[in-house]
Scaffold this motif. Structure first.
Motif, short mmCIF file in Angstrom:
data_model
loop_
_atom_site.label_atom_id
_atom_site.label_comp_id
_atom_site.label_asym_id
_atom_site.label_seq_id
_atom_site.Cartn_x
_atom_site.Cartn_y
_atom_site.Cartn_z
N HIS A 5 0.82 -1.21 0.00
CA HIS A 5 0.00 0.00 0.00
C HIS A 5 0.85 1.27 0.00
O HIS A 5 0.34 2.35 0.24
N CYS A 6 2.14 1.15 -0.25
CA CYS A 6 3.00 2.33 -0.16
C CYS A 6 3.00 3.12 -1.47
O CYS A 6 2.55 2.63 -2.50
N LYS A 23 13.03 -9.92 -5.83
CA LYS A 23 13.33 -10.97 -4.86
C LYS A 23 13.06 -10.44 -3.44
O LYS A 23 12.46 -11.12 -2.62
N GLY A 24 13.47 -9.19 -3.19
CA GLY A 24 13.22 -8.58 -1.89
C GLY A 24 11.75 -8.42 -1.62
O GLY A 24 11.28 -8.63 -0.50
N VAL A 25 10.99 -8.06 -2.64
CA VAL A 25 9.53 -7.92 -2.48
C VAL A 25 8.93 -9.29 -2.17
O VAL A 25 8.10 -9.43 -1.28
N SER A 26 9.38 -10.32 -2.89
CA SER A 26 8.82 -11.66 -2.67
C SER A 26 9.12 -12.17 -1.27
O SER A 26 8.34 -12.91 -0.69
N LYS A 31 0.53 -10.03 1.23
CA LYS A 31 -0.76 -10.66 0.92
C LYS A 31 -1.29 -10.20 -0.43
O LYS A 31 -2.06 -10.91 -1.07
N THR A 32 -0.93 -8.99 -0.84
CA THR A 32 -1.36 -8.48 -2.14
C THR A 32 -0.15 -7.93 -2.89
O THR A 32 0.80 -7.44 -2.28
N LEU A 33 -0.20 -8.01 -4.19
CA LEU A 33 0.87 -7.53 -5.04
C LEU A 33 0.82 -6.00 -5.11
O LEU A 33 -0.24 -5.42 -5.34
N PRO A 34 1.96 -5.34 -4.90
CA PRO A 34 1.96 -3.88 -5.03
C PRO A 34 1.49 -3.46 -6.42
O PRO A 34 1.82 -4.09 -7.42
N GLN A 39 0.42 -5.01 -14.43
CA GLN A 39 0.44 -4.46 -15.79
C GLN A 39 -0.91 -3.84 -16.14
O GLN A 39 -1.97 -4.39 -15.79
N PRO A 40 -0.90 -2.71 -16.85
CA PRO A 40 -2.16 -2.13 -17.31
C PRO A 40 -2.89 -3.14 -18.21
O PRO A 40 -2.25 -3.95 -18.89
#
Length: 165
Positions: A5-6, A23-26, A31-34, A39-40
């Protein structure tokens, strides 16, 4: 950090500038993908255009001088954008060493990988990237990569990560 949510700027800082990559995000186990990774709609795969029972082209390089092999590569690259190569002559131990080097690099700490970010590396030919062009991409790709644009043995040996050699 609650990256799902950032603000886009905070996410770019974490992923690109600080070198955490996707990799850091994973590893955050969100719980939700930023949103920046979504992709649009107009850039998403149109499943109505997927051909059923169609296989990825497989190109046999055992007779690589045959002009038909070049034609198959051109056709596959133009129609598909990728293809599988068989009978290329690379020994399995070299392929395994490449996989091992890849795992070693991406297993490095963020601090170590950050040395290879395009803004930090002394060679623009060896660099660690996430997405293709994070300054202009509307959505980041879900990948990190270490690239080497081969110029010379000397430059490759000088700048390629030691852990990958």
């Amino acid at each position: 950090m609650a990256l799902s949510h950032c603000a886009t700027g905070e996410l770019k800082q974490f992923v690109v500038d600080e070198g955490h990559g996707v990799k850091g995000v994973s590893e955050l186990k969100l719980k939700t993908l930023p949103e920046l990774f979504i992709q649009p709609v107009e850039r998403r795969l149109d499943v109505s255009k997927v051909l059923p029972n169609e296989l990825i082209p497989v190109i046999d390089l055992s007779n690589y001088e045959d002009p038909e092999v070049m034609k198959s590569i051109c056709y596959a690259a133009e129609k598909w954008g990728f293809f599988e190569i068989v009978n290329h002559g690379l020994p399995l131990d070299i392929i395994d060493a490449i996989k091992d080097a890849t795992h070693k690099f991406f297993g490095l700490s963020t601090k170590e990988k950050k040395k290879y970010l395009s803004q930090n590396t002394p060679s623009k030919n060896v660099r660690f990237l996430t997405s293709l062009n994070p300054d202009v991409d509307k959505a980041y790709e879900w990948k990190d990569h270490l690239s080497c644009f081969y110029v010379s043995d000397e430059e490759a040996l000088q700048y390629w990560p030691t852990i990958c050699k």
